[in-house]
Design a protein around this motif. Structure first.
Motif, PDB file in Angstrom:
ATOM      1  N   ALA A   8      31.404  21.272  26.249  1.00  0.00           N
ATOM      2  CA  ALA A   8      32.134  21.513  27.081  1.00  0.00           C
ATOM      3  C   ALA A   8      32.887  22.046  28.206  1.00  0.00           C
ATOM      4  O   ALA A   8      31.800  23.122  28.715  1.00  0.00           O
ATOM      5  CB  ALA A   8      33.340  22.275  25.954  1.00  0.00           C
ATOM      6  N   LYS A  11      38.284  22.793  28.647  1.00  0.00           N
ATOM      7  CA  LYS A  11      38.581  22.310  27.586  1.00  0.00           C
ATOM      8  C   LYS A  11      37.839  20.381  27.274  1.00  0.00           C
ATOM      9  O   LYS A  11      38.993  19.918  26.833  1.00  0.00           O
ATOM     10  CB  LYS A  11      39.941  22.798  26.801  1.00  0.00           C
ATOM     11  CG  LYS A  11      39.725  24.149  26.335  1.00  0.00           C
ATOM     12  CD  LYS A  11      41.241  23.638  26.246  1.00  0.00           C
ATOM     13  CE  LYS A  11      41.548  25.473  25.539  1.00  0.00           C
ATOM     14  NZ  LYS A  11      42.566  25.626  24.548  1.00  0.00           N
ATOM     15  N   HIS A  36      35.186  18.994  17.402  1.00  0.00           N
ATOM     16  CA  HIS A  36      36.136  19.481  18.668  1.00  0.00           C
ATOM     17  C   HIS A  36      37.424  18.606  18.762  1.00  0.00           C
ATOM     18  O   HIS A  36      38.093  19.399  19.489  1.00  0.00           O
ATOM     19  CB  HIS A  36      35.744  18.922  19.990  1.00  0.00           C
ATOM     20  CG  HIS A  36      33.538  19.132  19.385  1.00  0.00           C
ATOM     21  ND1 HIS A  36      33.144  20.086  20.117  1.00  0.00           N
ATOM     22  CD2 HIS A  36      32.914  17.677  19.883  1.00  0.00           C
ATOM     23  CE1 HIS A  36      32.104  19.571  20.401  1.00  0.00           C
ATOM     24  NE2 HIS A  36      31.503  18.433  19.711  1.00  0.00           N
ATOM     25  N   ASP A  38      39.692  20.381  16.571  1.00  0.00           N
ATOM     26  CA  ASP A  38      40.613  21.844  16.060  1.00  0.00           C
ATOM     27  C   ASP A  38      40.906  22.555  17.306  1.00  0.00           C
ATOM     28  O   ASP A  38      42.128  22.922  17.523  1.00  0.00           O
ATOM     29  CB  ASP A  38      40.043  22.385  14.762  1.00  0.00           C
ATOM     30  CG  ASP A  38      40.249  21.745  13.882  1.00  0.00           C
ATOM     31  OD1 ASP A  38      41.190  20.945  13.108  1.00  0.00           O
ATOM     32  OD2 ASP A  38      39.810  21.908  13.469  1.00  0.00           O
ATOM     33  N   ILE A  39      40.664  22.270  18.944  1.00  0.00           N
ATOM     34  CA  ILE A  39      40.324  22.879  19.982  1.00  0.00           C
ATOM     35  C   ILE A  39      41.316  22.618  20.343  1.00  0.00           C
ATOM     36  O   ILE A  39      42.070  21.267  20.733  1.00  0.00           O
ATOM     37  CB  ILE A  39      39.103  22.758  21.385  1.00  0.00           C
ATOM     38  CG1 ILE A  39      38.443  22.885  20.098  1.00  0.00           C
ATOM     39  CG2 ILE A  39      39.378  23.538  21.854  1.00  0.00           C
ATOM     40  CD1 ILE A  39      36.980  22.240  20.867  1.00  0.00           C
ATOM     41  N   SER A  40      42.828  23.185  20.260  1.00  0.00           N
ATOM     42  CA  SER A  40      43.930  23.266  20.850  1.00  0.00           C
ATOM     43  C   SER A  40      44.124  22.764  23.023  1.00  0.00           C
ATOM     44  O   SER A  40      43.045  23.259  23.879  1.00  0.00           O
ATOM     45  CB  SER A  40      45.057  24.013  20.482  1.00  0.00           C
ATOM     46  OG  SER A  40      44.714  25.139  21.246  1.00  0.00           O
ATOM     47  N   ASP A  41      44.748  21.349  23.326  1.00  0.00           N
ATOM     48  CA  ASP A  41      45.007  21.946  24.408  1.00  0.00           C
ATOM     49  C   ASP A  41      42.944  21.118  25.067  1.00  0.00           C
ATOM     50  O   ASP A  41      43.348  21.324  26.519  1.00  0.00           O
ATOM     51  CB  ASP A  41      45.297  22.921  25.094  1.00  0.00           C
ATOM     52  CG  ASP A  41      46.542  22.823  25.017  1.00  0.00           C
ATOM     53  OD1 ASP A  41      47.635  22.496  24.958  1.00  0.00           O
ATOM     54  OD2 ASP A  41      46.852  24.122  25.073  1.00  0.00           O
ATOM     55  N   ALA A  42      41.898  20.311  24.478  1.00  0.00           N
ATOM     56  CA  ALA A  42      41.393  19.826  25.188  1.00  0.00           C
ATOM     57  C   ALA A  42      41.692  18.369  24.592  1.00  0.00           C
ATOM     58  O   ALA A  42      41.939  17.335  24.743  1.00  0.00           O
ATOM     59  CB  ALA A  42      40.106  20.228  23.761  1.00  0.00           C
ATOM     60  N   SER A  74      45.815  18.140  21.619  1.00  0.00           N
ATOM     61  CA  SER A  74      44.542  17.552  22.734  1.00  0.00           C
ATOM     62  C   SER A  74      44.895  15.894  22.017  1.00  0.00           C
ATOM     63  O   SER A  74      45.781  15.492  22.108  1.00  0.00           O
ATOM     64  CB  SER A  74      43.234  17.570  21.754  1.00  0.00           C
ATOM     65  OG  SER A  74      43.194  20.049  21.609  1.00  0.00           O
TER      66      SER A  74
END
Length: 97
Positions: A8, A11, A36, A38-42, A74
Motif C-alpha cells: 500500500a 492508499k 484491503h 475495509d480501507i476507506s478512500d482507497a 473505496s
C-alpha cells in the motif's frame, strides 16, 4: 494461480494475480483482496495482466469485492491485457447493466 503480496502506497493497493482463476483457485484471490476492502478512500488495483483464465467464480468474487469496496468509499480497479480475461470482464459489465 499465484498472488503477489500487495503493497500500500498512499492508499493505493496493488494486488497482482497470475495463472487461472476458477472455482479451485478463487479462494486465493479472495484472501488476497479481502483484507484491503475495509480501507476507506482507497484504490485497490487488481492486476490481472498475467491471468490466463477468469471463470465465473472469479467474476463473482470480483463483483462482490467491488460492491464491498464501494460501500466503504473505496474503488476497485481491474487491469488486464489478455483477450480471454477481457471477454470474461465484458460479461461482468453486462451483468451490471
Amino acid at each position: 494461480m499465484s498472488v503477489v503480496v500487495p503493497v500500500a502506497v498512499a492508499k493505493v493497493i496493488r494486488v497482482r494475480v497470475s495463472g487461472e482463476i476458477d472455482s479451485s483457485t478463487v479462494d486465493l484471490l479472495v484472501r488476497a483482496i479481502e483484507p484491503h476492502l475495509d480501507i476507506s478512500d482507497a484504490v485497490i488495483v487488481v492486476d490481472l495482466t498475467e491471468v490466463t483464465f477468469l471463470g465465473t467464480a472469479g467474476l463473482r468474487a470480483l463483483e462482490r469485492a467491488e460492491h464491498h469496496a464501494n460501500r466503504v468509499g473505496s474503488e476497485l480497479c481491474l487491469l488486464t491485457e489478455t483477450t480471454a480475461v477481457r471477454r470474461s470482464l465484458a460479461l461482468l459489465d453486462m451483468l451490471r447493466a
